[in-house]
Each structure stands twice: as structure tokens, then as C-alpha cells.
Design a protein around this motif. Structure first.
Motif, PDB file in Angstrom:
ATOM      1  N   VAL A 278     -15.162  -1.139  31.317  1.00 20.55           N
ATOM      2  CA  VAL A 278     -14.391  -1.973  30.387  1.00 20.55           C
ATOM      3  C   VAL A 278     -15.253  -3.101  29.843  1.00 20.55           C
ATOM      4  CG1 VAL A 278     -12.376  -3.461  30.092  1.00 20.55           C
ATOM      5  CG2 VAL A 278     -12.206  -1.384  31.479  1.00 20.55           C
ATOM      6  N   SER A 279     -15.696  -4.008  30.713  1.00 16.09           N
ATOM      7  CA  SER A 279     -16.491  -5.147  30.226  1.00 16.09           C
ATOM      8  C   SER A 279     -17.828  -4.700  29.649  1.00 16.09           C
ATOM      9  CB  SER A 279     -16.717  -6.156  31.356  1.00 16.09           C
ATOM     10  OG  SER A 279     -17.434  -5.563  32.423  1.00 16.09           O
ATOM     11  N   GLU A 280     -18.371  -3.592  30.156  1.00 14.44           N
ATOM     12  CA  GLU A 280     -19.656  -3.098  29.650  1.00 14.44           C
ATOM     13  C   GLU A 280     -19.562  -2.670  28.183  1.00 14.44           C
ATOM     14  OE1 GLU A 280     -19.653  -2.499  34.073  1.00 14.44           O
ATOM     15  OE2 GLU A 280     -18.222  -2.206  32.431  1.00 14.44           O
ATOM     16  N   MET A 281     -18.367  -2.301  27.740  1.00 15.73           N
ATOM     17  CA  MET A 281     -18.170  -1.848  26.360  1.00 15.73           C
ATOM     18  C   MET A 281     -17.814  -2.991  25.415  1.00 15.73           C
ATOM     19  SD  MET A 281     -18.657   1.438  26.278  1.00 15.73           S
ATOM     20  CE  MET A 281     -17.941   1.744  24.668  1.00 15.73           C
ATOM     21  N   ASP A 282     -17.707  -4.195  25.940  1.00 12.18           N
ATOM     22  CA  ASP A 282     -17.188  -5.317  25.148  1.00 12.18           C
ATOM     23  C   ASP A 282     -18.015  -5.600  23.895  1.00 12.18           C
ATOM     24  OD1 ASP A 282     -15.286  -7.738  25.066  1.00 12.18           O
ATOM     25  OD2 ASP A 282     -17.263  -8.674  24.909  1.00 12.18           O
ATOM     26  N   GLU A 283     -19.308  -5.803  24.034  1.00 12.88           N
ATOM     27  CA  GLU A 283     -20.132  -6.156  22.870  1.00 12.88           C
ATOM     28  C   GLU A 283     -20.121  -5.048  21.826  1.00 12.88           C
ATOM     29  OE1 GLU A 283     -24.645  -7.729  21.701  1.00 12.88           O
ATOM     30  OE2 GLU A 283     -24.193  -7.066  23.755  1.00 12.88           O
ATOM     31  N   TYR A 284     -20.200  -3.820  22.291  1.00 16.94           N
ATOM     32  CA  TYR A 284     -20.180  -2.693  21.349  1.00 16.94           C
ATOM     33  C   TYR A 284     -18.883  -2.666  20.552  1.00 16.94           C
ATOM     34  CZ  TYR A 284     -19.613   2.082  19.650  1.00 16.94           C
ATOM     35  OH  TYR A 284     -19.379   3.169  18.851  1.00 16.94           O
ATOM     36  N   LEU A 285     -17.753  -2.814  21.232  1.00 14.34           N
ATOM     37  CA  LEU A 285     -16.459  -2.732  20.555  1.00 14.34           C
ATOM     38  C   LEU A 285     -16.194  -3.939  19.661  1.00 14.34           C
ATOM     39  CD1 LEU A 285     -14.285  -1.269  23.460  1.00 14.34           C
ATOM     40  CD2 LEU A 285     -15.161  -0.071  21.446  1.00 14.34           C
ATOM     41  N   ARG A 286     -16.734  -5.096  20.027  1.00 10.58           N
ATOM     42  CA  ARG A 286     -16.566  -6.297  19.197  1.00 10.58           C
ATOM     43  C   ARG A 286     -17.323  -6.207  17.880  1.00 10.58           C
ATOM     44  NH1 ARG A 286     -19.030 -10.304  20.630  1.00 10.58           N
ATOM     45  NH2 ARG A 286     -19.777  -9.828  22.758  1.00 10.58           N
ATOM     46  N   THR A 287     -18.442  -5.494  17.903  1.00 12.72           N
ATOM     47  CA  THR A 287     -19.341  -5.531  16.735  1.00 12.72           C
ATOM     48  C   THR A 287     -19.496  -4.199  16.014  1.00 12.72           C
ATOM     49  OG1 THR A 287     -21.276  -5.070  18.132  1.00 12.72           O
ATOM     50  CG2 THR A 287     -20.679  -7.388  17.813  1.00 12.72           C
ATOM     51  N   GLU A 288     -18.865  -3.139  16.511  1.00 13.68           N
ATOM     52  CA  GLU A 288     -19.147  -1.812  15.960  1.00 13.68           C
ATOM     53  C   GLU A 288     -18.825  -1.688  14.478  1.00 13.68           C
ATOM     54  OE1 GLU A 288     -16.904   1.500  17.412  1.00 13.68           O
ATOM     55  OE2 GLU A 288     -15.119   0.302  17.832  1.00 13.68           O
ATOM     56  N   THR A 289     -17.864  -2.425  13.975  1.00 10.92           N
ATOM     57  CA  THR A 289     -17.516  -2.321  12.560  1.00 10.92           C
ATOM     58  C   THR A 289     -18.310  -3.285  11.686  1.00 10.92           C
ATOM     59  OG1 THR A 289     -15.700  -3.913  12.834  1.00 10.92           O
ATOM     60  CG2 THR A 289     -15.172  -1.564  13.107  1.00 10.92           C
ATOM     61  N   ALA A 290     -19.124  -4.143  12.318  1.00 11.55           N
ATOM     62  CA  ALA A 290     -19.832  -5.169  11.550  1.00 11.55           C
ATOM     63  C   ALA A 290     -21.341  -4.963  11.520  1.00 11.55           C
ATOM     64  CB  ALA A 290     -19.510  -6.554  12.134  1.00 11.55           C
ATOM     65  N   VAL A 291     -21.836  -3.903  12.146  1.00 11.39           N
ATOM     66  CA  VAL A 291     -23.278  -3.672  12.201  1.00 11.39           C
ATOM     67  C   VAL A 291     -23.601  -2.296  11.621  1.00 11.39           C
ATOM     68  CG1 VAL A 291     -23.572  -5.171  14.215  1.00 11.39           C
ATOM     69  CG2 VAL A 291     -23.128  -2.729  14.548  1.00 11.39           C
ATOM     70  N   ASP A 292     -24.875  -2.086  11.328  1.00 13.97           N
ATOM     71  CA  ASP A 292     -25.283  -0.795  10.779  1.00 13.97           C
ATOM     72  C   ASP A 292     -25.300   0.265  11.871  1.00 13.97           C
ATOM     73  OD1 ASP A 292     -28.144  -0.536  11.972  1.00 13.97           O
ATOM     74  OD2 ASP A 292     -28.131  -2.547  11.093  1.00 13.97           O
ATOM     75  N   ARG A 293     -25.421   1.508  11.441  1.00 12.95           N
ATOM     76  CA  ARG A 293     -25.310   2.630  12.366  1.00 12.95           C
ATOM     77  C   ARG A 293     -26.373   2.574  13.462  1.00 12.95           C
ATOM     78  NH1 ARG A 293     -27.086   7.797  13.351  1.00 12.95           N
ATOM     79  NH2 ARG A 293     -25.471   9.290  13.996  1.00 12.95           N
ATOM     80  N   GLY A 294     -27.606   2.230  13.123  1.00 14.09           N
ATOM     81  CA  GLY A 294     -28.674   2.163  14.115  1.00 14.09           C
ATOM     82  C   GLY A 294     -28.382   1.137  15.195  1.00 14.09           C
TER      83      GLY A 294
ATOM     84  N   ARG B  80     -25.439  -0.025  15.966  1.00  9.36           N
ATOM     85  CA  ARG B  80     -24.265   0.444  16.695  1.00  9.36           C
ATOM     86  C   ARG B  80     -24.659   1.433  17.781  1.00  9.36           C
ATOM     87  NH1 ARG B  80     -21.557   1.441  12.521  1.00  9.36           N
ATOM     88  NH2 ARG B  80     -21.820   3.704  12.354  1.00  9.36           N
ATOM     89  N   MET B  81     -25.558   2.350  17.472  1.00 12.23           N
ATOM     90  CA  MET B  81     -25.984   3.338  18.460  1.00 12.23           C
ATOM     91  C   MET B  81     -26.765   2.696  19.596  1.00 12.23           C
ATOM     92  SD  MET B  81     -24.532   6.000  17.477  1.00 12.23           S
ATOM     93  CE  MET B  81     -25.233   7.085  18.715  1.00 12.23           C
ATOM     94  N   ARG B  82     -27.563   1.684  19.266  1.00 10.17           N
ATOM     95  CA  ARG B  82     -28.316   0.982  20.319  1.00 10.17           C
ATOM     96  C   ARG B  82     -27.363   0.232  21.248  1.00 10.17           C
ATOM     97  NH1 ARG B  82     -31.970   0.141  16.055  1.00 10.17           N
ATOM     98  NH2 ARG B  82     -31.081  -1.912  15.588  1.00 10.17           N
ATOM     99  N   LEU B  83     -26.330  -0.386  20.684  1.00  7.02           N
ATOM    100  CA  LEU B  83     -25.363  -1.103  21.504  1.00  7.02           C
ATOM    101  C   LEU B  83     -24.582  -0.146  22.405  1.00  7.02           C
ATOM    102  CD1 LEU B  83     -23.958  -3.672  18.902  1.00  7.02           C
ATOM    103  CD2 LEU B  83     -25.366  -4.180  20.919  1.00  7.02           C
ATOM    104  N   LEU B  84     -24.251   1.015  21.858  1.00  6.14           N
ATOM    105  CA  LEU B  84     -23.529   1.999  22.654  1.00  6.14           C
ATOM    106  C   LEU B  84     -24.406   2.526  23.782  1.00  6.14           C
ATOM    107  CD1 LEU B  84     -21.084   3.763  23.189  1.00  6.14           C
ATOM    108  CD2 LEU B  84     -21.967   5.398  21.499  1.00  6.14           C
ATOM    109  N   GLU B  85     -25.653   2.796  23.483  1.00  4.17           N
ATOM    110  CA  GLU B  85     -26.580   3.273  24.510  1.00  4.17           C
ATOM    111  C   GLU B  85     -26.741   2.241  25.620  1.00  4.17           C
ATOM    112  OE1 GLU B  85     -31.241   4.796  24.899  1.00  4.17           O
ATOM    113  OE2 GLU B  85     -30.318   4.509  22.928  1.00  4.17           O
ATOM    114  N   ALA B  86     -26.817   0.957  25.219  1.00  2.00           N
ATOM    115  CA  ALA B  86     -26.952  -0.110  26.211  1.00  2.00           C
ATOM    116  C   ALA B  86     -25.692  -0.211  27.082  1.00  2.00           C
ATOM    117  CB  ALA B  86     -27.221  -1.438  25.518  1.00  2.00           C
ATOM    118  N   ALA B  87     -24.530  -0.047  26.455  1.00  2.00           N
ATOM    119  CA  ALA B  87     -23.273  -0.114  27.202  1.00  2.00           C
ATOM    120  C   ALA B  87     -23.198   1.010  28.226  1.00  2.00           C
ATOM    121  CB  ALA B  87     -22.090  -0.048  26.241  1.00  2.00           C
ATOM    122  N   ILE B  88     -23.546   2.211  27.816  1.00  2.00           N
ATOM    123  CA  ILE B  88     -23.516   3.356  28.735  1.00  2.00           C
ATOM    124  C   ILE B  88     -24.522   3.153  29.864  1.00  2.00           C
ATOM    125  CG2 ILE B  88     -23.973   5.836  28.927  1.00  2.00           C
ATOM    126  CD1 ILE B  88     -22.937   6.090  26.020  1.00  2.00           C
TER     127      ILE B  88
END
Length: 317
Positions: A197-213, A215-223
Motif C-alpha cells: 500500500v504505502s510502497e505504491m503511494d508516490e506512483y499513484l500520486r503522480t502517475e497522471t502528472a508525469v511522462d510514461r518513462g 511513470r514506469m520508473r516509479l512503478l518499478e521502484a514501487a515493486i
């Protein structure tokens, strides 16, 4: 069946020591322990298919409703019609403490025994088990306990846990957390404490405001954080189990399942699980159910009418 077995097992002993009218046999309870990812739920269900048993969940995150993928709850298909208690029933915003678990487990055990079935307590929250067994003197006075510890060498388990997180992502972990996500919510309460839950926080907060690259880096970091924190959790759970082993070693049986995980994904895995985990545990439980436990002083219950008799007699003299 279980009660009948206990009664038959204890009768010769009770007659020999002369307390048959007063002795209440201690009820049998099986615990399945281990670090996250070691197959506790699988083993508990396998045992419940061999004995007339029901399962009580002792995972502090799985008691909550929702986030089934994140908390890795067993599916209805995996349950194989085995009744489960204390699973997915608490409001996700509530705090479910060890005292709540202890009360709920007492009720569940009595309900299961009332149906002549064996209670199997399974889960990775060792603080809950500690509070139940060591924190409640009445529990050990009323119950004989058998602890099955499913153990896997940490390097092997860490690899499996990493692969399991990948499978959780593939089956919808991100979407599940997104549906549950609330910006600014307190992730230290209720089910929000679950890893994922908390690990996904930054990704979910910013996923609509950043570019695809990005976004993918944030998701990879969360996982990656989910994998790291799950490995840390497994290490802490193992340390706690080692501490509990010092208290429970007479009744705790370590089952090494490392070979199963080394062969994970192969045809041999299931056969190894059966031969090296399920069969030994079945024999341990079978022996446990048939063994005669010596009565404890705290388990001798004298009917109130007999306790009152000496006083009544004294009043007549």
C-alpha cells in the motif's frame, strides 16, 4: 470424532490416577507457522483434507476485508471447501489488535470443537500467536498445542518471494491498490499497513502528472520496495520464530521445505511437497492426536456442588 478420540486416549490415564470424575482433558490445537511465502496456508488446507479440521487465520492483515491480492488471501478454490475463520471480516479502516485476535480465536476454537473438529491455526503473525499462547495462562491450561514450523532457507525464500510479487502484479495488485488508494490517508492503520500500500503511494500520486518513462520508473521502484520490504518481513518473522522455539521446542516441529522451493515450477515440486512436508506433518498430527497428555493441576475442575460440600458438612458439627 476429535472429542471421542481425546476421551478414549485419556480414560486409562484418568483411571490410573483416580481423578476421572474431575479431570477435563485439554483440547488439541495445531498451529502452522512460518515466514511469509513458505506455504503455511497450503499446508493447513492439506492437513484439513486429511483430518476433520477447520482453519483459523492468524495473519494480521488477512483478517481485514479487501486487498485480497496484496494480502495474499487464499481464494475459495484454494480453500477446497475447508471452513476458514477470522479471514476477511474486519473493516479495513479499523485496528485489529492481538487482544481482538485472542478473543476471536477462543470463540472460533470452541465453535470448531463443538462440531467435533480439530482447530488448525495458520498464519505468519507470530505476535498474535505469542499473545494467545504465552500471553493467556488459561490457554495452555485448556489446550495441548502442536506447532508445525515450515522453514525455507532465506536465500531460496527471497527468490521465491520476489517471483511471487511479480505474479501478484500480473494478477492485478496495482489496480487493486489504485481502487483502494486515498491521497493523504494514514497508512499506519488498519489494512493500510499491509506491504504493497504505502510502497505504491508516490506512483499513484503522480502517475497522471508525469511522462510514461517516469511513470514506469516509479512503478518499478514501487515493486522493488514491495519485494525488499517483504524480504525484511520474512527475516523478522523468522527471528521471532527462533525466539518462540526456545519456549515451545518440546512441541514445535521444524519442517524443511527448501527443496520444494528449489524445484518450484517443475513437475517434481508437488511430489516433493507431499513427501517432505505434508506426509511428515500428517504423521506428527496423527501422533499428537493419539498421545496421552498428563493432566495439569490447572486442568482439574471440581464441580461447585463438591466444593461446597465440606463447608456444608462443617456447619452440621
Amino acid at each position: 470424532m476429535i472429542k471421542k478420540l481425546l476421551k478414549q486416549a485419556n480414560q486409562p490415564l484418568l483411571g490410573a490416577i483416580g481423578i476421572d470424575p474431575f479431570y477435563r482433558p485439554r483440547d488439541k490445537v495445531v498451529f502452522v507457522m512460518g515466514a511469509t511465502g513458505t506455504g503455511k496456508s497450503r499446508l493447513a488446507i492439506d492437513l484439513a483434507s486429511r483430518f476433520p479440521a477447520e482453519i483459523i487465520n492468524s495473519d494480521k492483515m488477512q483478517v481485514y476485508k479487501g486487498l485480497d491480492i496484496v494480502t495474499n488471501k487464499v481464494t475459495p478454490r484454494e480453500c477446497r471447501a475447508v471452513p476458514h475463520h477470522l479471514l476477511g471480516f474486519v473493516d479495513p479502516e479499523s485496528d485489529y489488535a492481538a487482544t481482538d485476535f485472542r478473543r476471536g480465536t477462543w470463540r472460533a476454537i470452541q465453535s470448531i470443537l463443538g462440531r467435533d473438529r480439530l482447530p488448525i491455526i495458520a498464519g505468519g503473525s507470530n505476535s498474535f500467536l505469542d499473545a494467545l499462547v504465552n500471553g493467556d495462562p488459561k490457554f495452555l491450561a485448556r489446550h495441548d498445542c502442536c506447532f508445525l514450523w515450515v522453514d525455507v532457507l532465506p536465500p531460496v525464500l527471497n527468490t521465491f518471494v520476489s517471483e511471487r510479487v511479480n505474479r501478484m502484479v500480473e494478477t492485478g495488485l496495482v489496480e487493486e491498490v489504485r481502487d483502494f488508494y486515498a491521497p493523504g490517508a494514514d497508512n499506519t492503520k488498519g489494512i493500510r499497513r499491509a506491504i504493497g500500500v504505502s510502497e505504491m503511494d508516490e506512483y499513484l500520486r503522480t502517475e497522471t502528472a508525469v511522462d510514461r518513462g517516469t511513470r514506469m520508473r516509479l512503478l518499478e521502484a514501487a515493486i522493488g520496495s514491495i519485494k525488499d520490504n517483504t524480504s525484511v518481513l520474512a527475516c523478522r518473522q523468522l527471528q521471532k520464530i527462533h525466539r518462540l522455539y526456545k519456549k515451545w521446542n518440546r512441541n514445535m516441529h521444524r519442517i524443511d521445505a527448501t527443496d520444494v522451493f528449489l524445484h518450484h515450477g517443475t513437475n517434481a515440486s508437488k511430489e516433493i511437497w507431499e513427501s517432505q512436508v505434508v506426509e511428515p506433518c500428517t504423521m506428527i498430527v496423527e501422533r499428537f492426536l493419539h498421545e496421552e497428555a498428563a493432566p495439569s493441576a490447572t486442568t482439574v475442575l471440581v464441580p461447585a456442588i463438591l466444593m461446597a460440600a465440606p463447608a456444608a458438612a462443617a456447619a452440621t458439627h
